[in-house]
Design a protein around this motif. Structure first.
Motif, PDB file in Angstrom:
ATOM      1  N   ALA A   1       0.842  -1.203   0.000  1.00  0.00           N
ATOM      2  CA  ALA A   1       0.000   0.000   0.000  1.00  0.00           C
ATOM      3  C   ALA A   1       0.873   1.246   0.000  1.00  0.00           C
ATOM      4  CB  ALA A   1      -0.905  -0.009   1.219  1.00  0.00           C
ATOM      5  N   ARG A   2       0.474   2.230  -0.818  1.00  0.00           N
ATOM      6  CA  ARG A   2       1.194   3.504  -0.884  1.00  0.00           C
ATOM      7  C   ARG A   2       0.499   4.525  -0.005  1.00  0.00           C
ATOM      8  NH1 ARG A   2       1.243   5.190  -6.909  1.00  0.00           N
ATOM      9  NH2 ARG A   2      -0.905   4.575  -6.665  1.00  0.00           N
ATOM     10  N   MET A   3       1.298   5.445   0.536  1.00  0.00           N
ATOM     11  CA  MET A   3       0.770   6.528   1.344  1.00  0.00           C
ATOM     12  C   MET A   3       1.181   7.845   0.686  1.00  0.00           C
ATOM     13  SD  MET A   3       1.305   6.996   5.447  1.00  0.00           S
ATOM     14  CE  MET A   3       0.732   5.329   5.734  1.00  0.00           C
ATOM     15  N   ALA A   4       0.193   8.703   0.396  1.00  0.00           N
ATOM     16  CA  ALA A   4       0.497  10.018  -0.166  1.00  0.00           C
ATOM     17  C   ALA A   4       1.257  10.830   0.882  1.00  0.00           C
ATOM     18  CB  ALA A   4      -0.782  10.737  -0.567  1.00  0.00           C
ATOM     19  N   ILE A   5       2.275  11.551   0.439  1.00  0.00           N
ATOM     20  CA  ILE A   5       3.142  12.321   1.326  1.00  0.00           C
ATOM     21  C   ILE A   5       2.813  13.810   1.187  1.00  0.00           C
ATOM     22  CG2 ILE A   5       5.554  12.913   1.827  1.00  0.00           C
ATOM     23  CD1 ILE A   5       4.746   9.999   2.533  1.00  0.00           C
ATOM     24  N   ALA A   6       2.858  14.524   2.306  1.00  0.00           N
ATOM     25  CA  ALA A   6       2.554  15.955   2.330  1.00  0.00           C
ATOM     26  C   ALA A   6       3.469  16.721   1.383  1.00  0.00           C
ATOM     27  CB  ALA A   6       2.708  16.494   3.753  1.00  0.00           C
ATOM     28  N   ASP A   7       2.944  17.800   0.803  1.00  0.00           N
ATOM     29  CA  ASP A   7       3.739  18.647  -0.087  1.00  0.00           C
ATOM     30  C   ASP A   7       4.951  19.194   0.661  1.00  0.00           C
ATOM     31  OD1 ASP A   7       1.923  18.241  -2.114  1.00  0.00           O
ATOM     32  OD2 ASP A   7       0.856  20.125  -1.784  1.00  0.00           O
ATOM     33  N   GLY A   8       6.059  19.269  -0.038  1.00  0.00           N
ATOM     34  CA  GLY A   8       7.250  19.878   0.532  1.00  0.00           C
ATOM     35  C   GLY A   8       8.209  18.923   1.217  1.00  0.00           C
TER      36      GLY A   8
END
Length: 106
Positions: A6-13
């Motif tokens: 499973a992939r987890m979206a990472i916060a911008d920056g």
């Protein structure tokens, strides 16, 4: 699906280092991640990845499994979007790093 983890979206920056050059981390799983880099990345290229934050420094090797060149607009400019597969990484440490930097609402 064909995903192995499973992939987890990472916060911008959130940035990582790929062969010592900064790259924006887009998403992360226990076995790999997607990055945006101004530095050339090519399929089958072996790279060193460093993920650093206030708590830990994670280092591992990775292989670029896919890459594509994009003409970004504005401040983003031209870049490479690439998928990396980690080797020799501690999956628990990577999962904890991903949780700390997860994009809100994901």
């Amino acid at each position: 699906g064909t995903r192995r983890a499973a992939r987890m979206a990472i916060a911008d920056g959130v940035e990582v280092l790929v062969d010592g050059s900064p790259a924006r981390l887009v998403d992360l799983s226990a076995i790999g991640g997607q990055v945006l880099s101004a530095t050339v990345l090519r399929p089958n290229q072996r790279v060193r990845v460093s993920m650093v934050d206030g708590r830990v420094t994670l280092r591992c090797h990775a292989t670029v499994v896919w890459a594509r060149f994009e003409l970004g607009r504005g401040e983003l400019g031209p870049r490479y979007r690439a998928g990396l597969e980690f080797s020799g990484a501690d999956s628990d440490d990577i999962a904890e790093y991903a949780r700390r930097h997860q994009k809100k609402g994901s």
